[in-house]
Design a protein around this motif. Structure first.
Motif, PDB file in Angstrom:
ATOM      1  N   ALA A 102      29.617  12.151 -48.427  1.00 54.76           N
ATOM      2  CA  ALA A 102      29.836  11.007 -47.541  1.00 54.76           C
ATOM      3  C   ALA A 102      28.804  10.959 -46.424  1.00 54.76           C
ATOM      4  O   ALA A 102      28.319   9.881 -46.062  1.00 54.76           O
ATOM      5  CB  ALA A 102      31.248  11.062 -46.952  1.00 54.76           C
ATOM      6  N   ARG A 103      28.440  12.124 -45.859  1.00 54.62           N
ATOM      7  CA  ARG A 103      27.429  12.133 -44.798  1.00 54.62           C
ATOM      8  C   ARG A 103      26.111  11.582 -45.314  1.00 54.62           C
ATOM      9  O   ARG A 103      25.408  10.846 -44.619  1.00 54.62           O
ATOM     10  CB  ARG A 103      27.209  13.551 -44.261  1.00 54.62           C
ATOM     11  N   VAL A 104      25.783  11.937 -46.547  1.00 55.40           N
ATOM     12  CA  VAL A 104      24.509  11.476 -47.122  1.00 55.40           C
ATOM     13  C   VAL A 104      24.544   9.979 -47.390  1.00 55.40           C
ATOM     14  O   VAL A 104      23.652   9.238 -46.973  1.00 55.40           O
ATOM     15  CB  VAL A 104      24.188  12.260 -48.415  1.00 55.40           C
ATOM     16  N   VAL A 105      25.577   9.505 -48.079  1.00 56.01           N
ATOM     17  CA  VAL A 105      25.580   8.099 -48.492  1.00 56.01           C
ATOM     18  C   VAL A 105      25.886   7.153 -47.338  1.00 56.01           C
ATOM     19  O   VAL A 105      25.541   5.969 -47.395  1.00 56.01           O
ATOM     20  CB  VAL A 105      26.557   7.848 -49.667  1.00 56.01           C
ATOM     21  N   GLN A 106      26.499   7.659 -46.285  1.00 56.96           N
ATOM     22  CA  GLN A 106      26.808   6.794 -45.139  1.00 56.96           C
ATOM     23  C   GLN A 106      25.711   6.808 -44.081  1.00 56.96           C
ATOM     24  O   GLN A 106      25.510   5.803 -43.389  1.00 56.96           O
ATOM     25  CB  GLN A 106      28.136   7.207 -44.485  1.00 56.96           C
ATOM     26  N   TYR A 107      24.996   7.927 -43.954  1.00 54.29           N
ATOM     27  CA  TYR A 107      24.060   8.057 -42.838  1.00 54.29           C
ATOM     28  C   TYR A 107      22.594   8.109 -43.249  1.00 54.29           C
ATOM     29  O   TYR A 107      21.719   8.225 -42.385  1.00 54.29           O
ATOM     30  CB  TYR A 107      24.408   9.290 -42.005  1.00 54.29           C
ATOM     31  N   GLU A 108      22.300   8.030 -44.542  1.00 49.90           N
ATOM     32  CA  GLU A 108      20.906   8.008 -45.001  1.00 49.90           C
ATOM     33  C   GLU A 108      20.554   6.667 -45.635  1.00 49.90           C
ATOM     34  O   GLU A 108      19.571   6.551 -46.360  1.00 49.90           O
ATOM     35  CB  GLU A 108      20.662   9.139 -46.014  1.00 49.90           C
ATOM     36  N   LEU A 109      21.336   5.642 -45.342  1.00 46.07           N
ATOM     37  CA  LEU A 109      21.138   4.331 -45.968  1.00 46.07           C
ATOM     38  C   LEU A 109      19.747   3.757 -45.710  1.00 46.07           C
ATOM     39  O   LEU A 109      19.159   3.105 -46.583  1.00 46.07           O
ATOM     40  CB  LEU A 109      22.192   3.338 -45.458  1.00 46.07           C
ATOM     41  N   ASN A 110      19.228   3.988 -44.517  1.00 48.28           N
ATOM     42  CA  ASN A 110      17.937   3.387 -44.166  1.00 48.28           C
ATOM     43  C   ASN A 110      16.773   3.944 -44.980  1.00 48.28           C
ATOM     44  O   ASN A 110      15.675   3.382 -44.945  1.00 48.28           O
ATOM     45  CB  ASN A 110      17.657   3.572 -42.670  1.00 48.28           C
ATOM     46  N   ALA A 111      17.017   5.035 -45.700  1.00 42.57           N
ATOM     47  CA  ALA A 111      15.963   5.603 -46.546  1.00 42.57           C
ATOM     48  C   ALA A 111      15.859   4.886 -47.893  1.00 42.57           C
ATOM     49  O   ALA A 111      14.898   5.104 -48.638  1.00 42.57           O
ATOM     50  CB  ALA A 111      16.221   7.094 -46.769  1.00 42.57           C
ATOM     51  N   LEU A 112      16.825   4.051 -48.227  1.00 46.14           N
ATOM     52  CA  LEU A 112      16.791   3.313 -49.493  1.00 46.14           C
ATOM     53  C   LEU A 112      15.754   2.193 -49.441  1.00 46.14           C
ATOM     54  O   LEU A 112      15.510   1.608 -48.380  1.00 46.14           O
ATOM     55  CB  LEU A 112      18.164   2.714 -49.796  1.00 46.14           C
ATOM     56  N   SER A 113      15.190   1.886 -50.586  1.00 46.08           N
ATOM     57  CA  SER A 113      14.287   0.738 -50.679  1.00 46.08           C
ATOM     58  C   SER A 113      15.094  -0.540 -50.459  1.00 46.08           C
ATOM     59  O   SER A 113      16.319  -0.536 -50.588  1.00 46.08           O
ATOM     60  CB  SER A 113      13.619   0.697 -52.055  1.00 46.08           C
ATOM     61  N   GLU A 114      14.412  -1.624 -50.144  1.00 45.17           N
ATOM     62  CA  GLU A 114      15.130  -2.870 -49.835  1.00 45.17           C
ATOM     63  C   GLU A 114      16.030  -3.339 -50.984  1.00 45.17           C
ATOM     64  O   GLU A 114      17.187  -3.699 -50.743  1.00 45.17           O
ATOM     65  CB  GLU A 114      14.140  -3.958 -49.431  1.00 45.17           C
ATOM     66  N   PRO A 115      15.548  -3.342 -52.241  1.00 50.60           N
ATOM     67  CA  PRO A 115      16.440  -3.777 -53.337  1.00 50.60           C
ATOM     68  C   PRO A 115      17.649  -2.848 -53.500  1.00 50.60           C
ATOM     69  O   PRO A 115      18.768  -3.312 -53.734  1.00 50.60           O
ATOM     70  CB  PRO A 115      15.538  -3.731 -54.580  1.00 50.60           C
TER      71      PRO A 115
END
Length: 205
Positions: A113-126
């Motif tokens: 949960a920490r990863v998927v909730q707090y690292e969102l900005n590292a994802l590409s735009e799509p």
């Protein structure tokens, strides 16, 4: 014990699925320990006890790993919410069940949960757009639960959408502070969040 719930997406043969599962678990631990930008593909390979070549055979980039983790995590928690809510009929019981399950999930799977909730900005735009759509579905579920209670006269809130945002934010934040060695179990945290949700909407318990 794995910190990942059963992935929602499966493809390929059993050996390939096992390898991807090991890589995803290694990526979760690595991203949680170092952050996405502080983690290299070699770090993930070492955590999985595999060579970097194996990582690239299944994932073109470490961002692809984060994307699959994000999809699996958000789909898993939403499936849990639908199952919990579906067991009840009254607005009070449905909201309490949703908040309980949401808080408990973020404690039980706190590393993921920490990863998927707090690292969102590292994802590409799509990829971010796809994950954001899943988040809106979960947010919409809470808003619908609050709206139903307001329509029935059992909930009393000034702003339905803001209330839904507050309730989901409480659950998400559990992943930030929860530790397995702490004073509370995931079940205790879940029950407390269920009570907090009812108090937030002004419902009689």
């Amino acid at each position: 014990m794995s910190q990942s719930p059963a992935p929602q997406r499966r493809r390929g043969n059993v050996r390939g699925e096992h390898t991807r599962s090991v890589l995803l678990d290694a990526a979760v631990r690595s991203f949680a320990d170092r952050g996405f930008h502080g983690t290299s593909t070699r770090d993930i390979a070492l955590a999985a006890d595999m060579s970097p070549a194996v990582v690239y055979a299944h994932y073109a980039t470490k961002e692809d790993l984060l994307f699959e983790l994000s999809l699996d995590g958000h789909r898993s928690v939403h499936a849990l919410l639908e199952a919990e809510v579906g067991r009840h009929r009254s607005s009070i019981d449905r909201l309490r069940a949703a908040a309980t399950g949401f808080g408990r999930w973020h404690a039980e799977f706190h590393t993921l949960a920490r990863v998927v909730q707090y690292e969102l900005n590292a994802l590409s735009e799509p990829h971010l757009a796809e994950v954001a759509a899943l988040r809106r579905v979960t947010q919409g579920l809470f808003a619908e639960l609050v709206r139903d209670g307001v329509d029935q006269g059992v909930f009393h809130v000034a702003d339905i959408d803001m209330t839904a945002t507050s309730l989901t934010s409480l659950g998400i934040d559990v992943a930030r502070w929860y530790r397995p060695t702490g004073a509370w179990t995931p079940e205790q945290i879940g029950r407390h969040h269920g009570l907090l949700a009812l108090r937030t909407v002004g419902a009689s318990e």
